[in-house]
Design an enzyme around this catalytic site. Structure first.
Site, PDB file in Angstrom:
ATOM      1  N   ARG A 171      20.073 -24.368  10.568  1.00 38.67           N
ATOM      2  CA  ARG A 171      19.555 -23.926   9.272  1.00 38.67           C
ATOM      3  C   ARG A 171      18.191 -23.289   9.464  1.00 38.67           C
ATOM      4  NH1 ARG A 171      23.698 -24.467   7.321  1.00 38.67           N
ATOM      5  NH2 ARG A 171      24.396 -25.626   5.491  1.00 38.67           N
ATOM      6  N   GLU A 229      16.388 -16.978   4.071  1.00 39.84           N
ATOM      7  CA  GLU A 229      17.443 -15.966   4.194  1.00 39.84           C
ATOM      8  C   GLU A 229      18.102 -15.723   2.832  1.00 39.84           C
ATOM      9  OE1 GLU A 229      19.743 -18.286   7.136  1.00 39.84           O
ATOM     10  OE2 GLU A 229      21.261 -18.546   5.585  1.00 39.84           O
ATOM     11  N   HIS A 238      23.878 -15.571   9.589  1.00 42.50           N
ATOM     12  CA  HIS A 238      24.476 -16.874   9.230  1.00 42.50           C
ATOM     13  C   HIS A 238      26.014 -16.823   9.291  1.00 42.50           C
ATOM     14  CE1 HIS A 238      23.529 -20.839   6.956  1.00 42.50           C
ATOM     15  NE2 HIS A 238      24.611 -20.970   7.710  1.00 42.50           N
TER      16      HIS A 238
HETATM   17  C1  GLV Z   1      27.112 -23.606   7.569  1.00 40.09           C
HETATM   18  O1  GLV Z   1      26.006 -23.253   7.768  1.00 40.09           O
HETATM   19  C2  GLV Z   1      27.516 -24.919   7.230  1.00 40.09           C
HETATM   20  O2  GLV Z   1      26.661 -25.808   7.016  1.00 40.09           O
HETATM   21  O3  GLV Z   1      28.721 -25.151   7.150  1.00 40.09           O
END
Ligand code: GLV
Length: 326
Positions: free
Chosen positions: A238, A267, A285
């Site tokens: 993250r 983001e 991401h």
């Molecule tokens: C993606 O970032 C998730 O947490 O599944």
């Protein structure tokens, strides 16, 4: 009467078909993210919410959703949800662990390989038509094989990364809130280290711990200074676990060699400093973004939501204290 649910983002048709068998579905296949206010208005009469990490589920939103009984996140991380506030209201919160471990671990490796072997830099060079011939000392990178990999966060995804590292003959060390079982350490040939030891010893540091107030800016200027000067930092968890401004300075000044980043503070806006650097590989991401995995995540979230609303314990309940008998 069927429970009423809202899905905040576009999902696959089979996810909607499944949900429609059990619920009145308010879908958002146009995929225009709702503002907090628009989402609050939509949730006024809804029993369930299927949301993504782009949606903030906080006390203010819950205040506008008096009937809400369940929130199913289409993600394993759930830092976008105020779980304490949900629990206080008796709202079940679920996530999607397990189904995305391998895809996310693959992407962490893609970022390691791309940074180490400068894949995006050389691709840009070829596309610009600048390649005039082979040279012995051209585009020298560093080896992933036989290097030391330090994994911070040895949950399911961290373990999937460690498993891959064995195939690259890497030495694996890890740091975690608590040591994993000896059997797992043995199977993965992974040795526990303190944070400082891990930072000092790793050629590659991969961040895979959950984001929380405790891990906010865990990698700051001080932590970066503890890394090897030739080391590469990978963030596949993250934004916010790294102080991005500090990382940009470290990359500029050769404090570390390179970074591979799938996630960013704030983001989708990212610190424009990253765009000026060559020694960084950037991804939007996409850790879990393969068709099979995103389908599995959406369906798992749907099954969690239906179980929470229709009865039975959702397979991936986060606030387990809400289980009957707890
Ligand atoms: C993606 O970032 C998730 O947490 O599944």
């Amino acid at each position: 009467m069927k429970p009423r649910i809202t899905i905040t983002r576009e999902v696959f048709d089979d996810t909607i078909d499944f949900l429609q068998q059990h619920c009145e579905v308010d879908a958002n296949q146009a995929d225009q993210p709702y503002t907090p206010q628009a989402l609050a208005e939509r949730l006024a009469g809804q029993d369930g919410l299927m949301c993504a990490l782009t949606d903030k589920v906080d006390a203010a939103l819950l205040g506008a959703a008096p009937r809400l009984k369940a929130v199913a996140n289409i993600a394993v991380g759930y830092n976008n949800i105020d779980v304490t506030a949900c629990t206080a209201r008796g709202i079940q919160v679920t996530n999607t662990p397990g189904v995305l471990d391998d895809s996310t671990a693959d992407l962490a490796f893609a970022l390691m390989l791309a940074t180490a072997r400068r894949v995006t830099e050389v691709e840009a060079y070829i596309r610009k038509g600048e390649w005039t011939g082979w040279k012995l000392k051209q585009w020298l990178g560093v080896d992933v094989h036989h290097a030391t990999l330090g994994i911070i966060g040895m949950g399911r995804i961290g373990q999937a990364i460690a498993k891959r590292a064995r195939g690259f003959d890497m030495k694996v060390i890890y740091h975690n809130r608590s040591r994993v079982a000896a059997e797992i350490e043995q199977r993965l040939d992974a040795a526990y280290r303190s944070m400082d030891e891990l930072l000092a010893q790793s050629d590659f540091v991969v961040l895979q711990m959950p984001y929380s107030p405790d891990t906010h800016h865990l990698i700051d200027a001080k932590a970066l200074a503890k890394m090897k000067p030739g080391a590469i930092l990978i963030n596949s968890t993250r934004g916010g676990v790294i102080d991005d401004a500090a990382l940009i300075e470290a990359l500029k000044n050769g404090v570390i060699r390179a970074a591979g980043l799938d996630v960013f503070e704030g983001e989708p806006k990212l610190n424009p400093g990253f765009l000026e650097l060559k020694n960084v590989v950037l991804a939007p991401h996409i850790g879990s973004s393969t068709e099979a995995t995103r389908r599995a995540m959406a369906m798992l979230a749907a099954k969690n939501l239906v179980a929470a609303l229709i009865g039975g314990a959702p397979p991936n309940l986060v606030n387990r204290e809400l289980l009957p008998g707890k």
